[in-house]
Design a protein around this motif. Structure first.
Motif, short mmCIF file in Angstrom:
data_model
loop_
_atom_site.label_atom_id
_atom_site.label_comp_id
_atom_site.label_asym_id
_atom_site.label_seq_id
_atom_site.Cartn_x
_atom_site.Cartn_y
_atom_site.Cartn_z
N PRO A 2 -39.75 26.65 29.84
CA PRO A 2 -40.99 27.32 29.42
C PRO A 2 -40.84 27.92 28.02
O PRO A 2 -39.79 28.49 27.71
N PHE A 27 -47.48 20.44 27.96
CA PHE A 27 -46.08 20.29 27.51
C PHE A 27 -46.02 19.66 26.12
O PHE A 27 -46.88 18.85 25.75
N TYR A 28 -44.94 20.00 25.40
CA TYR A 28 -44.66 19.37 24.10
C TYR A 28 -43.45 18.43 24.27
O TYR A 28 -42.46 18.81 24.90
N SER A 29 -43.55 17.25 23.67
CA SER A 29 -42.41 16.33 23.76
C SER A 29 -42.35 15.39 22.56
O SER A 29 -43.35 15.20 21.86
#
Lengths: 216, 323
Positions: free
Chosen positions: A83, A203-205
């Protein structure tokens, strides 16, 4: 009075003959070492033992006699930041290993497909470090918790951006090594720090790649 | 009872490590591509076929995406990718493919610990102009991303290809430098071997250094690595990788700051030595030679030995006086 001198002479003589003793253990291969050392006269060599890796076809020859062997591995499939929390930097470690044998060396290039990105398009930009100057080529310190972004460090204190292919940045060599005899390992610290305004709905990816390239 | 416990402890200490995993490093993805370098000489028209091996050294199934990137070479023999972002269909690379079981593939699946053979195929059409080009075949791991705030890790490895289209030319090169320090306190001894390519194409096919002591006895030999020298370039030639030892490797990295040397690993040296360099640009000769001399004198060892002898002599004299 003469005894110490005798001991001294014996000591020097034993040192003097030490290299000769090693001649019996040397590996001499199959080459004829009785080549006339007199000058630049060409002397034929015996047939090469490496020919097993030379292939011939109509109008071509392929030479695969290079004796270097190289491989690459990473300690993980992904770096999980967990997180995200504003102004709370997260650092994760990746171990990169290059194994094998080469006396000419190798490079490892690093790059990312794009910045850390949400499905919706929001991005965590690549860090420019505390000075605002660091890039994929220039490293700098990044300790200020109010400096935001994503980057990596080889040293723990100096950070770089990954070369961003989406922004047409060329992959950069992050490791340049001239010898490898068994295994080299490098620890890379991934760091992320976000601002309070960063969208956290999703989410970041991204994908960071490590390309092992042997030297010629 | 105590002996039994001691024996049990010793047995456990010996046998437990035998059942531990032998891998020296933990990894979840791992690949080895061989060979590292492929040299091709062709006359048009030609359908070149060269074997390439992909070894998946991890415990998981892996798929490797294939791509082709042109590169240039700098003076240190390092690949430089100026056109990494250009699609491979823009240039001669459209004639290059990786084939598996006879059919072109854009990706290759490899089972855990499998070593798979694929073929690099290059179609050189009739009328193709003579040239020398460099490109790499890149095998990049390709897998689905993971959910979460993550950076997915992908490893990739390149095989370098030197493609010469045209007749075989006589290589022309010169020994620019063959040197070492005149006075060596101890081994291992680093030799600087520098060759300059004065023609179009040159590869050091065979090279070695023979070391003789002051009595003319051959006491060592250093095989040199087969090294490609680009047109007009000067290259430092290291020893063959099969001659590397861990000690030498560490010595190089720590002390020499990355310069390529050909190392003679002998540690104990004394006297005058002669080193003869033999090189050949053809697999079967001819062979050219150059010689240098160097001295070795273990100053520290001699000073310590003399010190010990003097102390022993002094002690003996003192004891003699008291008796």
């Amino acid at each position: 009075m003469n005894r110490p001198l005798l001991f001294l002479l014996l000591g020097i003589c034993s040192l003097c003959f030490a290299p000769i003793a090693h001649a019996t253990t040397m590996s001499n291969g199959t080459l004829d070492l009785q080549i006339n050392p007199a000058g630049p006269t060409p002397t034929p060599l015996p047939p090469s033992v490496k020919n097993a890796n030379i292939f011939e076809g109509p109008n071509y020859t392929v030479d695969e006699t290079d004796s270097s062997t190289l491989g690459i591995s990473s300690s993980s499939d992904f770096i999980d930041f967990g997180p995200l929390s504003p102004t709370n930097p997260i650092v994760r470690t990746l171990t990169l290993s290059v194994f094998g044998k080469t006396s000419r060396g190798y490079q490892v290039f690093a790059f990312e497909d794009h910045a850390l990105m949400q499905t919706g398009g929001a991005e965590i930009p690549d860090t420019t470090c505390d000075s605002g100057q660091c890039t994929q080529k220039i490293q700098d310190t990044w300790t200020n918790t109010l400096t935001f972004g994503f980057g990596y460090s080889k040293t723990g204190s100096f950070f770089n951006q990954f070369a961003n292919l989406k922004e047409k940045k060329l992959p950069q060599p992050i490791l340049k090594v001239t010898f490898l005899n068994a295994i080299d390992q490098a620890q890379l610290n991934y760091k992320i720090n976000i601002a309070g305004s960063q969208n956290l709905d999703n989410f970041y990816s991204n994908t960071t790649s490590y390309l092992l390239v042997p030297n010629l | 009872m105590n002996y039994k416990k001691i024996l049990q402890s010793i047995s456990l200490a010996i046998f437990i490590p035998l059942f531990l995993p032998s891998s020296a490093f933990a990894s979840t993805q791992s690949v080895t591509i061989t060979p590292s370098v492929i040299k091709i000489q062709a006359l048009p028209p030609a359908q070149v076929v060269a074997p390439v091996y992909i070894e998946n050294t991890s415990d998981n199934d892996e798929t490797f995406q294939v791509s082709y990137k042109p590169f240039t070479i700098n003076q240190d023999g390092e690949a430089v990718y100026e056109d990494f972002l250009k699609p491979s269909s823009d240039n001669f690379l459209k004639h290059v493919q990786i084939a598996e079981n006879g059919s072109e593939e854009s990706s290759v699946q490899v089972a855990p610990h499998q070593k798979k053979r694929v073929e690099l195929r290059i179609d050189i059409p009739n009328g193709q102009s003579f040239s020398e080009s460099y490109f790499s075949v890149i095998f990049a791991q390709n897998k689905d991303g993971t959910d979460g705030n993550v950076s997915n890790i992908r490893i990739a490895q390149a095989t370098l290809v030197i493609l010469t289209i045209g007749p075989v030319e006589t290589p022309q090169a010169s020994i620019e430098e063959f040197s070492t320090k005149l006075l060596q306190e101890k081994g291992p001894v680093p030799f600087l071997v520098k060759l300059k390519n004065q023609g179009n194409q040159a590869t050091l096919e065979k090279g070695y250094i023979v070391i003789s002591n002051m009595f003319g006895q051959t006491i060592g030999k250093v095989d040199l690595a087969s090294t490609y020298i680009p047109k007009g370039a000067t290259r430092l030639i290291p020893e063959d990788p099969n001659q590397l030892s861990k000690t030498q490797s560490d010595t190089v990295k720590k002390a020499m700051g990355g310069t390529l040397y050909a190392w003679w690993p002998e540690k104990i040296l004394f006297g005058l030595y002669r080193a003869d360099l033999y090189i050949s640009l053809f697999p079967n000769g001819p062979l050219y030679q150059r010689a240098i001399h160097f001295l070795s004198f273990p100053i520290k060892t001699v000073v310590i030995a003399l010190g010990i002898i003097i102390i022993l002599f002094w002690i003996k004299n003192r004891i003699g006086k008291h008796l």
